[in-house]
Design a protein around this motif. Structure first.
Motif, PDB file in Angstrom:
ATOM      1  N   VAL A 116      54.279  47.126  42.617  1.00 28.11           N
ATOM      2  CA  VAL A 116      53.998  46.584  41.401  1.00 28.11           C
ATOM      3  C   VAL A 116      53.022  46.286  41.332  1.00 28.11           C
ATOM      4  N   TYR A 117      52.317  45.358  42.094  1.00 31.24           N
ATOM      5  CA  TYR A 117      50.732  46.098  42.451  1.00 31.24           C
ATOM      6  C   TYR A 117      49.890  47.268  41.791  1.00 31.24           C
ATOM      7  N   LEU A 118      50.640  48.017  43.119  1.00 31.52           N
ATOM      8  CA  LEU A 118      49.830  49.392  42.399  1.00 31.52           C
ATOM      9  C   LEU A 118      49.714  50.068  41.282  1.00 31.52           C
ATOM     10  N   LYS A 119      51.003  49.796  40.827  1.00 28.98           N
ATOM     11  CA  LYS A 119      51.394  50.635  39.610  1.00 28.98           C
ATOM     12  C   LYS A 119      50.857  49.695  38.345  1.00 28.98           C
ATOM     13  N   ALA A 120      50.204  48.156  38.649  1.00 28.60           N
ATOM     14  CA  ALA A 120      49.596  47.514  37.714  1.00 28.60           C
ATOM     15  C   ALA A 120      48.347  47.777  37.791  1.00 28.60           C
ATOM     16  N   ARG A 121      47.869  48.130  39.026  1.00 30.28           N
ATOM     17  CA  ARG A 121      45.972  48.624  39.166  1.00 30.28           C
ATOM     18  C   ARG A 121      45.602  49.970  38.307  1.00 30.28           C
ATOM     19  N   ASP A 122      46.671  50.132  38.756  1.00 37.31           N
ATOM     20  CA  ASP A 122      46.334  51.938  39.051  1.00 37.31           C
ATOM     21  C   ASP A 122      46.305  52.599  37.805  1.00 37.31           C
ATOM     22  N   ALA A 123      47.311  51.941  37.010  1.00 35.74           N
ATOM     23  CA  ALA A 123      46.925  51.835  35.718  1.00 35.74           C
ATOM     24  C   ALA A 123      46.006  52.599  34.619  1.00 35.74           C
ATOM     25  N   ASP A 124      44.935  51.762  35.226  1.00 30.78           N
ATOM     26  CA  ASP A 124      43.732  51.952  34.536  1.00 30.78           C
ATOM     27  C   ASP A 124      42.406  51.395  35.892  1.00 30.78           C
ATOM     28  N   ALA A 125      42.495  52.333  37.208  1.00 29.97           N
ATOM     29  CA  ALA A 125      41.342  51.599  38.229  1.00 29.97           C
ATOM     30  C   ALA A 125      39.702  50.897  37.613  1.00 29.97           C
ATOM     31  N   ARG A 126      40.301  51.772  37.087  1.00 31.12           N
ATOM     32  CA  ARG A 126      38.875  51.353  36.471  1.00 31.12           C
ATOM     33  C   ARG A 126      38.227  50.002  35.821  1.00 31.12           C
ATOM     34  N   ALA A 127      39.443  50.094  34.711  1.00 34.38           N
ATOM     35  CA  ALA A 127      38.888  49.018  34.384  1.00 34.38           C
ATOM     36  C   ALA A 127      39.076  47.651  34.989  1.00 34.38           C
ATOM     37  N   ALA A 128      40.500  48.048  36.663  1.00 35.28           N
ATOM     38  CA  ALA A 128      40.865  46.936  36.559  1.00 35.28           C
ATOM     39  C   ALA A 128      39.342  45.975  38.228  1.00 35.28           C
ATOM     40  N   PHE A 129      38.423  46.935  37.877  1.00 32.68           N
ATOM     41  CA  PHE A 129      37.311  46.506  38.485  1.00 32.68           C
ATOM     42  C   PHE A 129      36.883  45.034  38.183  1.00 32.68           C
ATOM     43  N   GLY A 130      37.222  43.629  39.014  1.00 34.60           N
ATOM     44  CA  GLY A 130      36.508  42.899  38.706  1.00 34.60           C
ATOM     45  C   GLY A 130      37.496  41.377  37.872  1.00 34.60           C
ATOM     46  N   SER A 131      38.692  42.120  37.663  1.00 27.55           N
ATOM     47  CA  SER A 131      39.997  41.566  37.288  1.00 27.55           C
ATOM     48  C   SER A 131      41.034  40.228  37.347  1.00 27.55           C
ATOM     49  N   SER A 132      41.412  40.079  36.537  1.00 26.46           N
ATOM     50  CA  SER A 132      42.316  38.818  37.362  1.00 26.46           C
ATOM     51  C   SER A 132      43.673  39.286  37.310  1.00 26.46           C
ATOM     52  N   ILE A 133      44.192  38.806  38.194  1.00 29.89           N
ATOM     53  CA  ILE A 133      45.276  39.540  38.464  1.00 29.89           C
ATOM     54  C   ILE A 133      46.479  38.243  38.064  1.00 29.89           C
ATOM     55  N   ALA A 134      47.732  38.255  38.288  1.00 32.04           N
ATOM     56  CA  ALA A 134      48.286  37.110  38.081  1.00 32.04           C
ATOM     57  C   ALA A 134      49.973  38.090  38.597  1.00 32.04           C
TER      58      ALA A 134
END
Length: 372
Positions: A116-134
């Motif tokens: 589930v995490y990989l799908k959420a992150r890799d939907a837009d891996a570039r934008a996920a850099f420096g993100s907050s994850i819940a």
């Protein structure tokens, strides 16, 4: 003379003169902490929680702090991310960046939290850099190690499995994330979700440029399950009575509901394109609805790192379609089911065009603009 902005500015608190307590709209608030900064490093900020109340976010437990604590941007991203994952009984993850989800995913039966995490992150891996994850679940070791492989600002969840904090504290192995912030939130079921479920414990407060306030009820939805999805229906003189004649599959209905729940935390005008419990792309903050759809399609083509396509995907729109062009643009990209509120004088025209294009169209019972 203006204060020079250096790296130290970003890593040290910009403390302002904020009171220990305040009363707002007849409710007493107590200061939780001074923040690292507000929206920008030269803005001082503090955050408060309602007094004498257990708060899901206000009483979060900081299990691992960054070099200088949380900023307002961290807190806002945490809040909006939790507002997504709160809807789901199965494992869910939201990756938040600048108060919009770069990606979100919900698990299917038997699917691991890591997946589930990989799908959420890799939907837009570039934008996920420096993100907050819940997450809405306890974070396990496998997921924690994957989180530490890329740069992340904050991780918030209701719990963390034994040994997981050792992984998050391993700054030697994971040098990129030495300052990651790990936070345990409260019971997500206390956050408002559905219209009529219970009286919300709080209102939202928006401060205008001159200090004036707008007080509003929190944004909730009437859609509790796929059983609440209603085929679009409308009538006008030009087209007569029109009803959506294309049915979504059961899997698509689940995806439509997921897309709708994500869309609640997307800046309007916003659209969310989903397939198999994963956001494929999110179009945010556009001044026109077709622009939001075009933006989402372009994002997918430029940035999506998975193996999927937009073919047979579904889409949520937080507002109605004023013309047929929104449905036409989505259908041309491969979207075959859409949920959106009614309200346009051309609703019947839009339904007729969706039928011609073979797109299932469902009308939601409310508009869900998030005008933050």
């Amino acid at each position: 003379m203006a204060k020079e902005l250096t790296r130290d500015t970003y890593l040290s608190k910009n403390v302002g003169d904020f009171p220990a307590e305040l009363t707002l709209c007849g409710r007493r608030y107590v200061k939780v902490d001074d923040l690292r900064y507000g929206t920008n490093p030269h803005q001082a900020a503090s955050y408060y929680k309602p007094a004498d109340t257990v708060s899901v976010i206000g009483d979060m437990e900081i299990l691992k702090n960054g070099k200088s604590g949380l900023s307002q941007t961290n807190l806002e991203d945490i809040s909006y991310a939790l507002n997504i994952v709160k809807f789901f009984d199965t494992p869910a993850c939201a990756v938040m960046k600048h108060v919009n989800p770069s990606g979100a995913a919900v698990g299917r039966p038997g699917e691991s939290l890591l997946s589930v995490y990989l799908k959420a992150r890799d939907a837009d891996a570039r934008a996920a850099f420096g993100s907050s994850i819940a997450f809405n679940r306890e974070v396990d070791a496998e997921t924690a190690r994957e989180i530490m492989s890329t740069f992340v600002e904050c991780v918030v969840a209701p719990g963390f499995a034994p040994g997981v904090l050792d992984i998050f504290n391993d700054g030697e192995t994971y040098k990129l994330n030495r300052h990651i912030r790990i936070i345990r939130c409260g019971d997500l079921s206390r956050l408002p979700r559905f219209v009529g479920e219970a009286k919300p414990e709080h209102n939202t407060i928006k401060v205008l440029g001159d200090g004036a306030l707008v007080i509003a009820q929190p944004l909730m939805t009437s859609l509790r399950s796929v059983a609440d999805l209603v085929p679009a229906e409308a009538e006008n003189k030009r087209c007569g009575h029109q009803v959506s004649a294309v049915a979504a599959t059961e899997e698509q209905k689940r995806d439509l509901l997921f897309a709708w729940y994500v869309n609640l935390s997307v800046r309007s005008n916003g659209v969310v394109i989903v397939k198999d419990g994963q956001t494929l792309s999110v179009g945010t903050g556009e001044q026109d609805r077709v622009g939001a759809i075009e933006q989402a399609i372009a994002k997918f083509r430029q940035k999506y790192t998975g193996e999927g396509t937009l073919q047979n995907s579904v889409m949520s729109s937080d507002g109605f379609f004023p013309f047929e062009d929104g449905v036409e643009t989505a259908a041309a990209a491969g979207v075959t089911a859409i949920i959106a509120p009614s309200g346009s004088l051309r609703d019947a025209d839009v339904i007729k065009r969706a039928n011609e294009l073979g797109v299932a169209l469902y009308h939601a019972p409310e508009r869900i603009f998030s005008h933050h």
